[in-house]
Design a protein around this motif. Structure first.
Motif, mmCIF file in Angstrom:
data_model
loop_
_atom_site.group_PDB
_atom_site.id
_atom_site.type_symbol
_atom_site.label_atom_id
_atom_site.label_comp_id
_atom_site.label_asym_id
_atom_site.label_seq_id
_atom_site.Cartn_x
_atom_site.Cartn_y
_atom_site.Cartn_z
ATOM 1 N N LEU A 56 0.827 -1.214 0.000
ATOM 2 C CA LEU A 56 0.000 0.000 0.000
ATOM 3 C C LEU A 56 0.857 1.258 0.000
ATOM 4 O O LEU A 56 1.973 1.270 0.542
ATOM 5 C CB LEU A 56 -0.924 0.004 1.221
ATOM 6 C CG LEU A 56 -1.890 -1.182 1.366
ATOM 7 C CD1 LEU A 56 -2.792 -0.983 2.572
ATOM 8 C CD2 LEU A 56 -2.715 -1.386 0.109
ATOM 9 N N GLU A 57 0.308 2.321 -0.560
ATOM 10 C CA GLU A 57 0.975 3.623 -0.596
ATOM 11 C C GLU A 57 0.255 4.549 0.387
ATOM 12 O O GLU A 57 -0.752 5.174 0.057
ATOM 13 C CB GLU A 57 0.936 4.192 -2.016
ATOM 14 C CG GLU A 57 1.670 5.517 -2.154
ATOM 15 C CD GLU A 57 3.107 5.465 -1.654
ATOM 16 O OE1 GLU A 57 3.395 6.160 -0.648
ATOM 17 O OE2 GLU A 57 3.913 4.705 -2.226
ATOM 18 N N TYR A 58 0.798 4.651 1.611
ATOM 19 C CA TYR A 58 0.116 5.398 2.667
ATOM 20 C C TYR A 58 0.150 6.906 2.464
ATOM 21 O O TYR A 58 -0.685 7.624 3.025
ATOM 22 C CB TYR A 58 0.719 5.027 4.028
ATOM 23 C CG TYR A 58 0.497 3.582 4.396
ATOM 24 C CD1 TYR A 58 -0.729 3.151 4.891
ATOM 25 C CD2 TYR A 58 1.508 2.641 4.227
ATOM 26 C CE1 TYR A 58 -0.943 1.817 5.220
ATOM 27 C CE2 TYR A 58 1.304 1.313 4.539
ATOM 28 C CZ TYR A 58 0.082 0.906 5.030
ATOM 29 O OH TYR A 58 -0.134 -0.425 5.333
ATOM 30 N N SER A 59 1.073 7.391 1.646
ATOM 31 C CA SER A 59 1.145 8.833 1.409
ATOM 32 C C SER A 59 -0.080 9.350 0.661
ATOM 33 O O SER A 59 -0.358 10.548 0.681
ATOM 34 C CB SER A 59 2.413 9.176 0.615
ATOM 35 O OG SER A 59 2.381 8.540 -0.657
ATOM 36 N N ALA A 60 -0.819 8.444 0.033
ATOM 37 C CA ALA A 60 -2.033 8.836 -0.696
ATOM 38 C C ALA A 60 -3.270 8.808 0.207
ATOM 39 O O ALA A 60 -4.379 9.059 -0.256
ATOM 40 C CB ALA A 60 -2.252 7.906 -1.892
ATOM 41 N N MET A 61 -3.061 8.506 1.477
ATOM 42 C CA MET A 61 -4.177 8.382 2.428
ATOM 43 C C MET A 61 -4.049 9.422 3.538
ATOM 44 O O MET A 61 -2.999 10.040 3.721
ATOM 45 C CB MET A 61 -4.196 6.973 3.047
ATOM 46 C CG MET A 61 -4.167 5.833 2.049
ATOM 47 S SD MET A 61 -4.143 4.245 2.921
ATOM 48 C CE MET A 61 -3.544 3.152 1.629
ATOM 49 N N GLU A 91 -3.841 10.069 7.483
ATOM 50 C CA GLU A 91 -3.452 9.341 8.686
ATOM 51 C C GLU A 91 -4.460 9.587 9.806
ATOM 52 O O GLU A 91 -4.962 10.696 9.992
ATOM 53 C CB GLU A 91 -2.058 9.779 9.146
ATOM 54 C CG GLU A 91 -1.517 8.952 10.298
ATOM 55 C CD GLU A 91 -0.085 9.307 10.663
ATOM 56 O OE1 GLU A 91 0.518 8.587 11.470
ATOM 57 O OE2 GLU A 91 0.423 10.327 10.131
ATOM 58 N N TRP A 93 -5.512 4.502 8.772
ATOM 59 C CA TRP A 93 -5.508 5.410 7.634
ATOM 60 C C TRP A 93 -6.892 5.453 7.018
ATOM 61 O O TRP A 93 -7.679 4.525 7.159
ATOM 62 C CB TRP A 93 -4.475 4.965 6.595
ATOM 63 C CG TRP A 93 -3.111 4.807 7.181
ATOM 64 C CD1 TRP A 93 -2.634 3.723 7.864
ATOM 65 C CD2 TRP A 93 -2.070 5.781 7.208
ATOM 66 N NE1 TRP A 93 -1.348 3.947 8.301
ATOM 67 C CE2 TRP A 93 -0.981 5.204 7.912
ATOM 68 C CE3 TRP A 93 -1.939 7.069 6.698
ATOM 69 C CZ2 TRP A 93 0.216 5.880 8.106
ATOM 70 C CZ3 TRP A 93 -0.740 7.746 6.893
ATOM 71 C CH2 TRP A 93 0.319 7.155 7.593
ATOM 72 N N THR A 146 -9.010 6.338 3.337
ATOM 73 C CA THR A 146 -9.034 6.660 1.915
ATOM 74 C C THR A 146 -10.487 6.558 1.458
ATOM 75 O O THR A 146 -11.383 6.407 2.292
ATOM 76 C CB THR A 146 -8.088 5.740 1.116
ATOM 77 O OG1 THR A 146 -8.086 6.140 -0.257
ATOM 78 C CG2 THR A 146 -8.483 4.283 1.226
ATOM 79 N N PRO A 158 -7.387 5.002 -4.041
ATOM 80 C CA PRO A 158 -6.120 5.702 -3.795
ATOM 81 C C PRO A 158 -5.301 5.039 -2.684
ATOM 82 O O PRO A 158 -5.806 4.792 -1.597
ATOM 83 C CB PRO A 158 -6.564 7.115 -3.393
ATOM 84 C CG PRO A 158 -7.881 7.295 -4.084
ATOM 85 C CD PRO A 158 -8.534 5.940 -4.068
ATOM 86 N N GLY A 159 -4.040 4.732 -3.008
ATOM 87 C CA GLY A 159 -3.157 4.057 -2.068
ATOM 88 C C GLY A 159 -3.138 2.550 -2.247
ATOM 89 O O GLY A 159 -2.250 1.863 -1.730
#
Length: 620
Positions: free
Chosen positions: A209-214, A216, A241, A243, A327-328
Motif C-alpha cells: 500500500l501507498e500510505y502517502s495517498a491516504m 493518517e 488510515w 481513503t 487511492p493508495g
C-alpha cells in the motif's frame, strides 16, 4: 476421557463462549469449553477492533461486572480513541484497534489459567435432553459429556454457507467447517429458526500500500483504557488510515452485480443494515461518488491489513480489480478475498431474560445464535449466560439487568421482547436512559452487583470504593471552597467568561457552559486538585456537576418505569379470558409470556390500551 459431569458446558469459543466459560468458572462452576479448533479461541473473525459507539459502553459494563473483554483489549490494543468527545458524555465511546493474534492468545491463556475450565476440541452435533431438561451433549466423535447446564454460542457456524460470487460452500468461517445437527434437533424440539447473513472484507498486504495517498488517523494524545483495573494505558500506538472509493471503483463493482449472490437471490438471510456490503452501498446510495475506507492494521508484528468499509461477496477477480482503483491501493496484494456467510439463528423471543430457553430448562443461547452482530454484543450475552448457567447449576437465584442498569439490559430486553429479523446492533439511541448509562460510570452501576455474585474480585471492589470516596471528597472540596472576585476576575475575562460580583464556590464556575474543569484547573488557586486526584476522578466529578439536572430527570423516569417492572404477571396467566385485548396482543403475550407489566409494554404489537386493560384486570 473426561467422564465427569460438569456444571456448565459451553459450546463455541468465540467472544460469547469465552466470557461464558470465564464467568461460570470464576464463580465456582466446573466448566467444559468445547471448540472445533483450539487454535481459533477468541478469534477476531472480522475487524480487529473492540468498542465503538455504544459498543464501548458494553465493554466497560462487562469489565465492571468482572468479565475479561476490557482487560484483554487493554493488554492487546495497538491504538485507542475516545469517540464523540465533541458531544455530551452520554455519547463518549471508547474504541481500540487490537492485535488480533495477541487478543486470541491472551484469551486462551486467561482461560487456561483457571483450573475449573477444561477444554475439548470437537464439534457438538446433539444435545442430551430428558423431560425437557438439558443433561449434556454428544460430539461428532460420538462422545457424551454430561452437564447440569449448556450454553450454545455457535456464532456463524450453524449450517454456515460461504458465498464468493457464484461460488458457495459450507463453512463457519473461511477454511473452517460448518456445524451440523444442532439446528435440526432444536427445530424438532419445537424451536423456531431462521437465517441471517453477514460479511467480511478482503485482507491485503500492508507492504503493497501507498500510505502517502491516504489520510493518517492517529490514536488519542492521552489514551485511556477499557478496564477499571488498568493502571498504565497504552504508551505507543499504531496509526490507521483513511481513503475513499471513487466512481471508477463503483463502475468496476457494478460489473459484478449479475454474479452477486445478494442481488441474484442466492443469499436468503438478511444482513446487518448498519454495516452493509460495498455493493449494497453503491446500489442504495447511487447518488454518492465515494465512500470512506478505513485501513486498519491487524497487529504490531503483521503486515496484514483489514479494509474496513469494503465488505463484499462479489467474485474475487472483481474485488481485485476494484480495490486497486482505490487511492493508495494501486499495487495492493490480496491475502484473501471478502465473502458473505449465511447461518442459522433462533429468534430470541424464545428466551427468558436470563438467556435460558423457555422450551428446555438449563439450555442457554448467547451471541449470534440470538440474531445479534458484533463482538461486544456477543461477549455481554456470553457473560450473562455464563453467570446464569452457574446460578442454575448451583440452584441460586437468576441474575438479570434492567434497561436502567446497563446497555446489556437494554440489549437483552430488546431481544427477548421485540425479537429481530436482521442482525441486531447496539446504538446509544436504543437506550432511553443513556445519560445514566455512560461509559465512565459503569463501575458505579455494576461493580457491586458483580462482587455480590462472586465474579468481580475484592481488588476491583476496593478500587471502585476508593474512586467513589475520591469523587465525593472532590465534590465536597469544590462546593465548600470559594474564590473571590479580585482573585479570579481577570482570569475569567481572559477566558471570555463573565466576572464575579462576590465570592463563589468553585463548583459554580464548573457549572458554567463556557468553562471546563481542565481549563479551571490551570488557575493557580486550584492547580493542587490535579496533584491530589486522578484524571478519572476529575472527569467523573465534572460530569456529575454539569449534567446534574439531566441525570436527576432520568432517575425520576427510571423510578416511574420500576413501578411497572414491579407488577408481576403470574406464569400461568390466561390471556384468553380477557376478551377486550386485541388479537395481535393476545397472540404476542401468549407467545412471549412476559414476567412483568413493564416487559409486556415493550412487546411489539402490544399497545398502550392493551397494557391499560391488563392493569385494570389485575386490579391496578
Amino acid at each position: 476421557m473426561q467422564q465427569q459431569a460438569y456444571d456448565v458446558i459451553v459450546v463455541g469459543a468465540g467472544h460469547a463462549g469465552c466470557e461464558a466459560a470465564h464467568a461460570a468458572a470464576q464463580m465456582g462452576s466446573s466448566v467444559l469449553l468445547i471448540t472445533m479448533n483450539m487454535q481459533t479461541i477468541a478469534q477476531m473473525s472480522c475487524n480487529p477492533a473492540m468498542g465503538g459507539v455504544a459498543k464501548g459502553q458494553i465493554v466497560r459494563e462487562i469489565d465492571a461486572l468482572g468479565g475479561m473483554s476490557g482487560i484483554i483489549s487493554d493488554k492487546t490494543m495497538i491504538q485507542f480513541r475516545m469517540l464523540n468527545r465533541s458531544k455530551g458524555p452520554a455519547m463518549w465511546s471508547p474504541r481500540c484497534q487490537s492485535d488480533r493474534m495477541r487478543f486470541a492468545e491472551e484469551w486462551r491463556m486467561t482461560l487456561e489459567q483457571n483450573p475449573l475450565v477444561d477444554f475439548w476440541q470437537d464439534s457438538v452435533q446433539q444435545l442430551i435432553i430428558k423431560n425437557k431438561e438439558v443433561c449434556g451433549v454428544i460430539t461428532r466423535m460420538g462422545i457424551e459429556f454430561k452437564a447440569r447446564t449448556v450454553v450454545l454460542t455457535n456464532g456463524t457456524f450453524l449450517n454456515g454457507l460461504i458465498h464468493i460470487g457464484e461460488k458457495h460452500f459450507g463453512g463457519g468461517r473461511m477454511a473452517e467447517p460448518m456445524a451440523q445437527g444442532l439446528t435440526e434437533q432444536l427445530v424438532q424440539l419445537g424451536f423456531e429458526s431462521g437465517r441471517m447473513k453477514t460479511g467480511t472484507p478482503p485482507r491485503v498486504d500492508g507492504r503493497s500500500l501507498e500510505y502517502s495517498a491516504m489520510e493518517e488517523q492517529k490514536g488519542d494524545e492521552n489514551p485511556s483504557s477499557f478496564s477499571y483495573l488498568t493502571e498504565s494505558p497504552i504508551q505507543e500506538q499504531r496509526s490507521c488510515w483513511i481513503t475513499h472509493t471513487n466512481t471508477q471503483v463503483h463502475e468496476v463493482l457494478r460489473k459484478g452485480f449479475d454474479k452477486s449472490p445478494m442481488f441474484a437471490g442466492r443469499i436468503k438471510g438478511l444482513g446487518p443494515r448498519y454495516c452493509p456490503s460495498v455493493e449494497d452501498k453503491i446500489n442504495r446510495f447511487a447518488d454518492k461518488d465515494s465512500h470512506q475506507i478505513f485501513v486498519e492494521p491487524e497487529g504490531w508484528n503483521t503486515v496484514e491489513i483489514y479494509v474496513n468499509g469494503f465488505s463484499t461477496s462479489l467474485p474475487e477477480e472483481i474485488q481485485y480489480e476494484a480495490i486497486r482503483l482505490i487511492p493508495g491501493f494501486e499495487k495492493a496484494k490480496l491475502f484473501r478475498p471478502g465473502y458473505a456467510i449465511e447461518y442459522d439463528y433462533f429468534p430470541p423471543t424464545q428466551l427468558l431474560a436470563t438467556l435460558e430457553t423457555k422450551l428446555i430448562q438449563g439450555l442457554f443461547f448467547a451471541g449470534q445464535i440470538n440474531g445479534t452482530t458484533g463482538y461486544e454484543e456477543a461477549a455481554c450475552q456470553g457473560l450473562m449466560a455464563g453467570i446464569n448457567a452457574h446460578q442454575k447449576a448451583q440452584e441460586l437465584d437468576p441474575f438479570t439487568l434492567s434497561r436502567s442498569d446497563a446497555y446489556i439490559g437494554v440489549l437483552i430486553d430488546d431481544l427477548i421482547n421485540k425479537g429481530t429479523d436482521e442482525p441486531y446492533r447496539m446504538f446509544t439511541s436504543r437506550a432511553e436512559f443513556r445519560t445514566l448509562l455512560r461509559q465512565d460510570n459503569a463501575d458505579e452501576r455494576l461493580t457491586g452487583k458483580g462482587f455480590d455474585l462472586g465474579l468481580a474480585t475484592k481488588k476491583r471492589m476496593d478500587k471502585f470504593q476508593q474512586k467513589q470516596s475520591d469523587v465525593a471528597q472532590l465534590l465536597d472540596y469544590i462546593k465548600t471552597n470559594k474564590v473571590k472576585p479580585d482573585e479570579i476576575n481577570s482570569w475569567l475575562a481572559s477566558q471570555g467568561s463573565s466576572s464575579l460580583r462576590e465570592g463563589t464556590p468553585i463548583v459554580n464556575l464548573l457549572k458554567r457552559s463556557d468553562l471546563s474543569f481542565s481549563t479551571i484547573l490551570e488557575h493557580p488557586l486550584v492547580k493542587n486538585i490535579k496533584d491530589n486526584y486522578s484524571q478519572e476522578v476529575i472527569e467523573q466529578a465534572e460530569i456529575i456537576v454539569k449534567y446534574e439536572s439531566y441525570i436527576e430527570k432520568e432517575r425520576l423516569m427510571v423510578d416511574k418505569m420500576k413501578t411497572m417492572e414491579d407488577l408481576k404477571i403470574p406464569e400461568t396467566f390466561d390471556y384468553d379470558k380477557i376478551k377486550t385485548l386485541s388479537t395481535e396482543s393476545r397472540i404476542k403475550l401468549k407467545s412471549i409470556r412476559p414476567q412483568t407489566i413493564g416487559q409486556a409494554s415493550r412487546i411489539s404489537g402490544v399497545s398502550a390500551s392493551d397494557v391499560s386493560i391488563l392493569l385494570l384486570f389485575m386490579g391496578r
